[in-house]
Design a protein around this motif. Structure first.
Motif, PDB file in Angstrom:
ATOM      1  N   GLY A  14       0.687  -1.162   0.111  1.00  0.00           N
ATOM      2  CA  GLY A  14       0.047   0.111  -0.090  1.00  0.00           C
ATOM      3  C   GLY A  14       0.818   1.098   0.070  1.00  0.00           C
ATOM      4  N   SER A  15       1.855   1.328   0.921  1.00  0.00           N
ATOM      5  CA  SER A  15       2.489   2.440   0.806  1.00  0.00           C
ATOM      6  C   SER A  15       3.342   2.748  -0.341  1.00  0.00           C
ATOM      7  N   THR A  16       3.989   1.396  -1.070  1.00  0.00           N
ATOM      8  CA  THR A  16       4.735   1.454  -2.194  1.00  0.00           C
ATOM      9  C   THR A  16       3.757   2.135  -3.303  1.00  0.00           C
ATOM     10  N   LEU A  17       2.661   1.617  -3.401  1.00  0.00           N
ATOM     11  CA  LEU A  17       1.600   1.886  -4.527  1.00  0.00           C
ATOM     12  C   LEU A  17       1.178   3.467  -4.256  1.00  0.00           C
ATOM     13  N   ALA A  18       0.939   3.903  -3.058  1.00  0.00           N
ATOM     14  CA  ALA A  18       0.538   5.395  -2.918  1.00  0.00           C
ATOM     15  C   ALA A  18       1.696   6.194  -3.199  1.00  0.00           C
ATOM     16  N   LEU A  19       3.056   6.070  -2.995  1.00  0.00           N
ATOM     17  CA  LEU A  19       4.239   6.841  -3.397  1.00  0.00           C
ATOM     18  C   LEU A  19       4.504   6.732  -4.753  1.00  0.00           C
ATOM     19  N   SER A  78      -3.132  11.853  -7.213  1.00  0.00           N
ATOM     20  CA  SER A  78      -3.246  12.113  -5.798  1.00  0.00           C
ATOM     21  C   SER A  78      -3.680  10.751  -5.141  1.00  0.00           C
ATOM     22  N   ALA A  79      -3.473  10.663  -3.835  1.00  0.00           N
ATOM     23  CA  ALA A  79      -3.716   9.275  -3.064  1.00  0.00           C
ATOM     24  C   ALA A  79      -4.258   9.483  -1.855  1.00  0.00           C
ATOM     25  N   ALA A  80      -5.068   8.614  -1.383  1.00  0.00           N
ATOM     26  CA  ALA A  80      -5.427   8.577   0.137  1.00  0.00           C
ATOM     27  C   ALA A  80      -5.181   7.148   0.951  1.00  0.00           C
ATOM     28  N   VAL A  81      -4.591   6.991   1.947  1.00  0.00           N
ATOM     29  CA  VAL A  81      -4.340   5.702   2.281  1.00  0.00           C
ATOM     30  C   VAL A  81      -5.173   5.450   3.664  1.00  0.00           C
ATOM     31  N   ILE A  82      -5.872   4.355   3.847  1.00  0.00           N
ATOM     32  CA  ILE A  82      -6.611   3.951   4.889  1.00  0.00           C
ATOM     33  C   ILE A  82      -6.161   2.747   5.522  1.00  0.00           C
TER      34      ILE A  82
END
Length: 219
Positions: free
Chosen positions: A12-17, A25-29
């Motif tokens: 998830g963090s790799t995908l968001a960055l 733009s991204a939002a992570v839950i």
């Protein structure tokens, strides 16, 4: 485009960055606020603490204006539920879910939710499915003249035969990945929702082929 990601683990963090690097733009839950540390100080998007299939949490993450949703938490059931809520409740077109049990893949894909696995490969493949368009090259001959490429196919092609796709695009459909399995198509094979189409093409014509696949048979 705005993407909502459920799960702030390694994927998830790799995908968001990666999405931010591409200008989106991204939002992570994530249920654990400590998980957001994986994003570091350079992440500019939203960090939302909560459950990824909760309506209010998704709205807080911007799901109503999202073009894509990725469910990459550590739970298969949570991922598929969240992916279905994103698609069926909020109408997000590009949705993808990570699973750990490969035996469930076919069941999930029959629900219309593409599924993928493993960390770096997962992030790369999700980008391919969440941002349709272009082609991913799998093989090229030594002269560079012919290549086998996975090309995004517009939903407008669903229900049409492979023979028509080949005739209009001037390509040869080498392989279709359907429900996680590869099939060798016949001329009368009908394209289905969720198919990944791999074609052999002249590299000089790749851009034109991608446009034809993206627009549909009536253009």
């Amino acid at each position: 485009m705005h993407i909502v990601i459920m799960g702030c683990g390694r994927v998830g963090s790799t995908l968001a960055l990666s999405m931010e690097e591409l200008g989106h733009s991204a939002a992570v839950i994530d249920q654990d606020p400590q998980a957001f540390r994986r994003l570091g100080g350079i992440f500019r998007g939203r960090r939302v603490t909560g459950t990824g299939f909760d309506r209010d949490t998704l709205i807080a993450a911007g799901i109503e204006g999202a073009g894509a949703f990725a469910a990459v938490s550590s739970g298969d059931n949570s991922n598929i539920i969240a992916a279905r809520v994103a698609r069926e409740t909020f109408g997000v077109e590009n949705v993808c879910a990570r699973i750990y049990d490969p035996r469930r893949a076919e069941i999930y894909e029959r629900l219309g939710i593409p599924t993928v696995a493993t960390v770096r490969w997962t992030a790369d493949q999700m980008l391919r499915r969440l941002i349709p368009g272009g082609g991913e090259e799998h093989w090229r001959d030594p002269s560079g003249t012919v290549a086998v490429v996975e090309v995004h196919v517009s939903p407008a092609w669903v229900g049409h035969r492979v023979a028509r796709l080949e005739s209009v695009s001037g390509t040869r459909v080498a392989l279709i990945t359907r429900l996680g399995k590869g099939i060798l198509p016949e001329n009368d094979t009908v394209l289905q929702e969720g198919d990944l189409v791999h074609v052999a093409l002249n590299t000089a014509e790749q851009s034109q082929v991608e446009q034809i696949f993206a627009k549909g048979p009536e253009h």
